[in-house]
Design a protein around this motif. Structure first.
Motif, mmCIF file in Angstrom:
data_model
loop_
_atom_site.group_PDB
_atom_site.id
_atom_site.type_symbol
_atom_site.label_atom_id
_atom_site.label_comp_id
_atom_site.label_asym_id
_atom_site.label_seq_id
_atom_site.Cartn_x
_atom_site.Cartn_y
_atom_site.Cartn_z
ATOM 1 N N VAL A 1 0.591 -1.311 0.053
ATOM 2 C CA VAL A 1 0.029 -0.087 0.171
ATOM 3 C C VAL A 1 0.761 1.278 0.136
ATOM 4 C CG1 VAL A 1 -1.613 1.234 1.272
ATOM 5 C CG2 VAL A 1 -1.819 -1.087 1.112
ATOM 6 N N ARG A 2 0.675 2.144 -0.796
ATOM 7 C CA ARG A 2 1.158 3.583 -0.869
ATOM 8 C C ARG A 2 0.280 4.585 -0.507
ATOM 9 N NH1 ARG A 2 2.556 7.074 -5.209
ATOM 10 N NH2 ARG A 2 4.722 8.203 -4.379
ATOM 11 N N ILE A 3 0.472 5.481 0.429
ATOM 12 C CA ILE A 3 -0.223 6.452 0.828
ATOM 13 C C ILE A 3 0.157 7.720 0.036
ATOM 14 C CG2 ILE A 3 -1.058 7.956 2.830
ATOM 15 C CD1 ILE A 3 -2.048 4.913 3.000
ATOM 16 N N THR A 4 -0.463 8.266 -0.734
ATOM 17 C CA THR A 4 -0.385 9.616 -1.415
ATOM 18 C C THR A 4 -0.776 10.778 -0.786
ATOM 19 O OG1 THR A 4 -2.304 9.091 -2.870
ATOM 20 C CG2 THR A 4 -0.340 8.326 -3.629
ATOM 21 N N GLY A 5 -1.329 10.793 0.209
ATOM 22 C CA GLY A 5 -1.710 11.801 1.015
ATOM 23 C C GLY A 5 -3.199 11.755 1.605
ATOM 24 N N ARG A 6 -3.414 12.849 2.500
ATOM 25 C CA ARG A 6 -4.661 12.929 3.289
ATOM 26 C C ARG A 6 -5.614 13.485 2.264
ATOM 27 N NH1 ARG A 6 -6.869 10.683 7.097
ATOM 28 N NH2 ARG A 6 -8.158 12.111 7.730
ATOM 29 N N ILE A 7 -6.953 12.722 1.962
ATOM 30 C CA ILE A 7 -7.896 13.454 1.050
ATOM 31 C C ILE A 7 -8.371 14.907 1.417
ATOM 32 C CG2 ILE A 7 -10.397 13.088 0.224
ATOM 33 C CD1 ILE A 7 -9.888 10.206 0.668
ATOM 34 N N LYS A 8 -8.268 15.131 2.756
ATOM 35 C CA LYS A 8 -8.462 16.523 3.088
ATOM 36 C C LYS A 8 -7.343 17.431 2.700
ATOM 37 C CE LYS A 8 -11.770 15.402 6.858
ATOM 38 N NZ LYS A 8 -11.926 15.761 8.128
ATOM 39 N N ASP A 9 -6.192 16.753 2.726
ATOM 40 C CA ASP A 9 -4.941 17.790 2.439
ATOM 41 C C ASP A 9 -4.740 17.859 0.820
ATOM 42 O OD1 ASP A 9 -4.335 18.012 4.985
ATOM 43 O OD2 ASP A 9 -3.012 16.204 5.139
ATOM 44 N N LEU A 10 -5.401 17.226 0.198
ATOM 45 C CA LEU A 10 -5.384 17.267 -1.250
ATOM 46 C C LEU A 10 -5.640 18.906 -1.823
ATOM 47 C CD1 LEU A 10 -5.013 15.019 -3.504
ATOM 48 C CD2 LEU A 10 -7.206 15.281 -4.024
ATOM 49 N N ILE A 11 -4.552 19.061 -2.633
ATOM 50 C CA ILE A 11 -4.692 20.502 -2.934
ATOM 51 C C ILE A 11 -5.172 20.344 -4.579
ATOM 52 C CG2 ILE A 11 -3.408 22.659 -3.669
ATOM 53 C CD1 ILE A 11 -1.234 21.638 -1.638
ATOM 54 N N ILE A 12 -6.420 21.007 -4.638
ATOM 55 C CA ILE A 12 -7.208 21.064 -6.255
ATOM 56 C C ILE A 12 -6.793 22.439 -6.639
ATOM 57 C CG2 ILE A 12 -9.276 20.639 -7.497
ATOM 58 C CD1 ILE A 12 -10.235 18.995 -4.882
ATOM 59 N N ARG A 13 -5.939 22.336 -7.532
ATOM 60 C CA ARG A 13 -5.390 23.764 -8.205
ATOM 61 C C ARG A 13 -6.039 23.855 -9.794
ATOM 62 N NH1 ARG A 13 -1.651 25.428 -11.909
ATOM 63 N NH2 ARG A 13 -0.749 27.484 -11.450
ATOM 64 N N GLY A 14 -7.115 24.539 -10.003
ATOM 65 C CA GLY A 14 -7.500 24.690 -11.365
ATOM 66 C C GLY A 14 -7.982 23.265 -11.845
ATOM 67 N N GLY A 15 -8.504 22.390 -10.926
ATOM 68 C CA GLY A 15 -8.817 20.987 -11.180
ATOM 69 C C GLY A 15 -7.933 20.127 -11.219
ATOM 70 N N GLU A 16 -6.662 20.557 -11.098
ATOM 71 C CA GLU A 16 -5.813 19.490 -10.913
ATOM 72 C C GLU A 16 -5.421 19.113 -9.489
ATOM 73 O OE1 GLU A 16 -2.236 19.467 -13.822
ATOM 74 O OE2 GLU A 16 -2.680 21.643 -13.686
ATOM 75 N N ASN A 17 -5.275 17.762 -9.220
ATOM 76 C CA ASN A 17 -5.071 17.247 -7.888
ATOM 77 C C ASN A 17 -3.447 17.290 -7.656
ATOM 78 O OD1 ASN A 17 -7.781 16.656 -7.701
ATOM 79 N ND2 ASN A 17 -7.586 14.655 -7.730
ATOM 80 N N ILE A 18 -3.041 17.862 -6.767
ATOM 81 C CA ILE A 18 -1.823 17.964 -6.163
ATOM 82 C C ILE A 18 -1.691 17.476 -4.828
ATOM 83 C CG2 ILE A 18 0.195 19.500 -5.623
ATOM 84 C CD1 ILE A 18 -1.028 21.498 -7.551
ATOM 85 N N HIS A 19 -0.808 16.377 -4.685
ATOM 86 C CA HIS A 19 -0.567 15.719 -3.538
ATOM 87 C C HIS A 19 0.594 16.357 -2.814
ATOM 88 C CE1 HIS A 19 -3.262 12.739 -5.180
ATOM 89 N NE2 HIS A 19 -2.636 12.809 -6.103
ATOM 90 N N PRO A 20 0.623 17.073 -1.493
ATOM 91 C CA PRO A 20 1.525 17.693 -0.840
ATOM 92 C C PRO A 20 2.723 16.665 -0.615
ATOM 93 C CG PRO A 20 -0.781 18.150 0.223
ATOM 94 C CD PRO A 20 -0.937 17.153 -1.034
ATOM 95 N N LEU A 21 2.621 15.408 -0.443
ATOM 96 C CA LEU A 21 3.625 14.615 -0.119
ATOM 97 C C LEU A 21 4.784 14.542 -1.269
ATOM 98 C CD1 LEU A 21 5.155 12.572 1.992
ATOM 99 C CD2 LEU A 21 3.706 10.602 0.863
#
Length: 545
Positions: free
Chosen positions: A395-415
């Protein structure tokens, strides 16, 4: 019974009809938070120290806090308007004479409590009713990294077995000595630490009352510890001491294993721990308070790429699935990103007296076999973490869903951005969050802690040295002027290593992060700080160009 220190925390003992339940509270709670917790639980007994030890700060006296709960501590009777259920306050005098307790007649000294047990040793102490493995033994408050803490109800079965399987996966033996800086009021210390070592006969070492990087390293050297626990911020502090030469680079040859947990661990940090502290068998644990707490874990024998890029595979008797963040009923194929959902013995019973928030994260699935008529009841816990699972079960954790940054419709993963910036030699710690933006909805903001001695230019809040920005940013040309870091250097690094849309729009220098007492960064507070700094700098709602 537990005393009060940063490890041990404040302990309430809520008496129910079957025995009692221990409730460890974060000692960093202020009086309104303690009152809210005690009232929510209708607690009858409170065990608390005269002082609370917190990292990097002088001890904090707790008498003022107690007077907010029971205004008259000298009357000889516990009377509290704010917590009517409270009947007893047991006081642990850990102040070394700094606080006088003789006049506090409404409290019971912890020593008297212990002596009372000693005098009745010949009388068998039994519960009013037989205990069952599925009875709640611990109400554990969540860390509060993304919202207010919630009271997760954990059972004998869940925490005992979770500790056993953690120790089994680490390969613990009676010869191991585990250094455990994480606190006992948190699942990390109490279950990954105490329960894992107790079920395998290993020794456990608590280096200090509150986290102290120097005490941790010296205790490893003096006690020949074979394992070390910590969250990323703890490991960073320890490596800093070694890098500055404040602790000699010796006495770590016995280290072989340990656990990194509590928050995402950047790959660069894992590599440093392998190299500097000999933690070649370091394992990664993933979980949450609500799952007692560990669901996934690596092993010392996993390939190195799996130990730095995944949280391992599921523990025995735990199941998982990846579901769409838009439709919880849609199970995604292997390799696709979605919300991680787990099921098994380790899932909490519920949040105490909070059916609405329980229903938000916990789902009961019932299947009846049409041939045997046997009913299978499965409880699923929605973790709120975005993850992928490969064909080998890693399992690979790519980030908290609440922490996900949505920039102009693109998902950015803080990690992803954090891992990139952690590769800069000037950067000691970094945390990335999304802040509001008029055009894109959200943009990337990086909060950076630099190594000691690094000079910084002006950040987006106007803090730093203006003269540094005029220096050549090229490291070679900057020789002789000391190491420097500017916001443009930060942005250029991400642009070069990743891509344009991941470049931080805002860069802030920070000395320390808002953290829980267990060392986790509270990203929601960083967001609030970012918004406030931008407003003060006249950049609130700025349009990205």
């Amino acid at each position: 019974m537990l005393g009060n220190s940063w490890e041990f925390g404040v302990v309430t003992y809520a008496v129910w009809k079957v025995g009692g339940i221990l409730v460890p509270l974060n000692p960093a709670f202020n009086s309104p938070q303690v009152i809210a917790a005690l009232s929510h639980l209708e607690a009858a007994h409170l065990i608390i120290g005269t002082e609370t030890n917190l990292p990097y700060k002088p001890p904090r006296e707790n008498i003022s806090l107690l007077k907010q709960i029971v205004p008259d501590l000298e009357s000889g009777k516990v009377e509290s308007i704010s917590v009517p259920s409270l009947k007893n306050i047991i006081l642990v005098d850990n102040s070394e004479g700094r606080i006088q307790t003789e006049r506090l007649k409404s409290t019971t000294p912890f020593g008297e409590l212990i002596n009372g047990f000693s005098s009745s040793r010949e009388r068998a102490i039994v519960p009013d009713e037989p205990l069952h493995r599925d009875e709640i033994i611990n109400i554990q408050f969540t860390s509060g990294t993304t919202s207010t803490p919630k009271a997760a109800c954990l059972t004998h079965h869940s925490i005992l077995n979770n500790g056993y399987f953690i120790g089994l996966r680490m390969g613990l033996t009676p010869e191991d000595v585990i250094c455990c800086p994480p606190p006992l009021f948190h699942c990390f210390g109490s279950i990954l630490g105490y329960m894992a070592t107790a079920t395998h006969g290993s020794a456990i070492l608590f280096p200090s009352e509150s986290f102290n990087a120097e005490a941790t390293l010296r205790s490893i050297q003096e006690e020949a510890a074979t394992g070390l626990y910590g969250v990323a911020t703890m490991f960073v502090a320890e490596l800093e001491l070694l890098a500055r030469g404040e602790i000699e680079m010796k006495g770590f040859e016995h280290l072989r294993t340990g656990i990194a947990a509590g928050s995402s661990v950047p790959s660069h940090l894992m590599e440093k721990l392998h190299d500097k502290l000999n933690l070649t068998g370091l394992t990664i644990c993933y979980g949450m308070t609500e799952t007692s707490p560990v669901s996934c874990m690596t092993t010392p024998d996993d390939p190195i790429e799996k130990r730095v890029d995944s949280v391992g595979r599921l523990l025995p008797h735990v199941e998982a699935k990846i579901v769409s963040v838009h439709d919880r009923k849609e199970i995604l194929p292997l390799g696709e990103k979605g919300e991680l959902v787990v099921s098994g013995y380790n899932v909490m019973k519920h949040y105490y007296n909070d059916p609405l928030r329980t229903a938000e994260v916990r789902e009961v699935e019932i299947h009846t076999n049409p041939h045997t008529r046997v009913t299978d009841r499965k409880v699923w816990m929605y973790t709120g973490d975005e993850a992928t699972m490969d064909e080998q079960g890693y399992v690979r954790i790519t980030g908290r869903i609440k922490d996900l940054i949505i920039r102009g419709g693109e998902n950015i993963h803080p990690l992803e951005v954090e891992n990139c910036l952690f590769g800069m030699r000037e950067v000691s710690e970094v945390s990335v969050v999304g802040v509001p933006d008029d055009r894109y909805g959200e943009v990337v903001a990086a909060f950076v802690v630099v190594h000691r001695g690094v000079r910084v230019g002006r950040d987006d809040a106007g803090r730093g040295e203006e003269g540094v920005d005029r220096l050549e940013s090229d490291h070679e040309k900057g020789k002789g002027k000391g190491e420097v870091l500017t916001r443009d250097m930060v942005r250029e690094w991400v642009r070069k290593e990743l891509s344009n849309h991941l470049v931080p729009r805002y860069v802030f220098w920070i000395d320390e992060y808002p953290k829980t007492a267990s060392g986790k960064i509270q990203k929601f507070k960083l967001r609030e700080l970012g918004v406030r700094l931008l407003e003060e700098a006249g950049k609130g709602g700025n349009v990205v160009k």
